[in-house]
Design an enzyme around this catalytic site. Structure first.
Site, mmCIF file in Angstrom:
data_model
loop_
_atom_site.group_PDB
_atom_site.id
_atom_site.type_symbol
_atom_site.label_atom_id
_atom_site.label_comp_id
_atom_site.label_asym_id
_atom_site.label_seq_id
_atom_site.Cartn_x
_atom_site.Cartn_y
_atom_site.Cartn_z
ATOM 1 N N SER A 52 61.612 66.160 71.578
ATOM 2 C CA SER A 52 61.817 67.561 71.961
ATOM 3 C C SER A 52 63.169 68.088 71.513
ATOM 4 C CB SER A 52 61.730 67.720 73.480
ATOM 5 O OG SER A 52 60.518 67.219 73.964
HETATM 6 N N1 SAH Z 1 59.848 62.307 75.802
HETATM 7 C C1 SAH Z 1 59.731 62.009 74.389
HETATM 8 C C2 SAH Z 1 58.903 63.007 73.611
HETATM 9 C C3 SAH Z 1 57.487 63.011 74.026
HETATM 10 S S1 SAH Z 1 56.313 63.395 72.793
HETATM 11 C C4 SAH Z 1 61.076 61.840 73.725
HETATM 12 O O1 SAH Z 1 62.112 61.997 74.390
HETATM 13 O O2 SAH Z 1 61.097 61.512 72.548
HETATM 14 C C5 SAH Z 1 54.907 63.105 73.809
HETATM 15 C C6 SAH Z 1 54.564 61.656 73.991
HETATM 16 O O3 SAH Z 1 53.570 61.569 74.980
HETATM 17 C C7 SAH Z 1 53.988 61.011 72.734
HETATM 18 O O4 SAH Z 1 54.716 59.870 72.417
HETATM 19 C C8 SAH Z 1 52.548 60.672 73.135
HETATM 20 O O5 SAH Z 1 52.062 59.483 72.542
HETATM 21 C C9 SAH Z 1 52.702 60.512 74.631
HETATM 22 N N2 SAH Z 1 51.482 60.644 75.428
HETATM 23 C C10 SAH Z 1 50.446 61.515 75.260
HETATM 24 N N3 SAH Z 1 49.527 61.319 76.213
HETATM 25 C C11 SAH Z 1 49.984 60.313 77.018
HETATM 26 C C12 SAH Z 1 49.472 59.643 78.184
HETATM 27 N N4 SAH Z 1 48.304 59.959 78.757
HETATM 28 N N5 SAH Z 1 50.218 58.661 78.730
HETATM 29 C C13 SAH Z 1 51.410 58.298 78.191
HETATM 30 N N6 SAH Z 1 51.927 58.882 77.103
HETATM 31 C C14 SAH Z 1 51.232 59.878 76.517
#
Ligand code: SAH
Length: 204
Positions: A52
């Site tokens: 993000s």
């Molecule tokens: N917080 C992260 C950015 C998140 S991007 C950072 O600081 O870099 C969103 C993430 O959520 C992705 O890696 C994706 O694989 C994950 N994601 C999506 N659905 C999910 C679920 N049900 N459980 C866990 N992770 C999930």
């Protein structure tokens, strides 16, 4: 980054600002992105996912109103950057990722940086982390069609949950706060996140 993008836009919690000064974002942004790591936009981290924008990380972290002993659950570890920022402020952080490649990469980085107050898990985060519940704060960093019930259920008394809710292209950042009178909801404005995929999120 912190002065011009974050403090200037109204994030005033000094602990959040200090944490974001301290965590080396270029290590999380990944190979090839180092020179853009401190810019004012999200970046690709592989596997179709993104880290993000710094301001969004700060705003969401501030909204959680963390105390130093708080237990925090993050859904969507991704690069691990948000979890590292949370672990600078809270007592203990649990972060859940569903993608095994990103999970392993973040885990390795947490180990390299010696972040100890953090626990990782590879699973469907829409179901939360029931073994470690209740949490003082829950942060979802992927967009969901609705608020997963399991996450609300795992909020302790006074607990705060911040989550982007909406369709695939646009979500509203929603904050839920649990009190003895029930759950209070407030809206924090529009955002765009990748999809939260799982049993209580999107189906692929
Ligand atoms: N917080 C992260 C950015 C998140 S991007 C950072 O600081 O870099 C969103 C993430 O959520 C992705 O890696 C994706 O694989 C994950 N994601 C999506 N659905 C999910 C679920 N049900 N459980 C866990 N992770 C999930």
């Amino acid at each position: 980054m912190v002065e011009s993008q974050i403090r200037a836009r109204g994030v005033s919690d000094e602990r959040v600002l200090a944490a974001m000064c301290k965590v080396p974002r270029h290590l999380f942004a990944g190979p090839g992105n180092e020179d853009q790591a401190y810019e004012d936009y999200p970046l690709p981290i592989g596997e179709g996912q993104t880290i993000s924008q710094p301001y969004i990380v700060a705003e969401m972290t501030q909204a959680l109103a963390l105390g130093t002993g708080d237990r925090v659950l993050e859904i969507g570890t991704g690069s691990g950057y948000q979890a590292a920022v949370l672990s600078e402020i809270a007592g203990r952080v649990y972060t859940v990722e569903r993608n095994p490649v990103l999970f392993e990469r973040a885990r390795k980085l947490f180990r390299q940086l010696g972040i100890e107050s953090l626990e990782t898990r590879l699973s469907d985060g829409t179901l939360g982390f029931p073994e470690e519940a209740p949490f003082d704060a829950v942060l979802v960093t992927a967009g969901s069609p609705s608020v997963p019930k399991a996450l609300v259920a795992q909020l302790g008394p006074g607990g705060r949950l911040v989550i982007p809710v909406g369709d695939q292209y646009f979500q509203e950042l929603i904050k839920l706060t649990r009190s003895e009178h029930g759950i209070r909801e407030s809206r924090m404005g529009g955002v765009r996140f990748v999809k939260l995929i799982g049993e209580q999120g999107w189906r692929e």
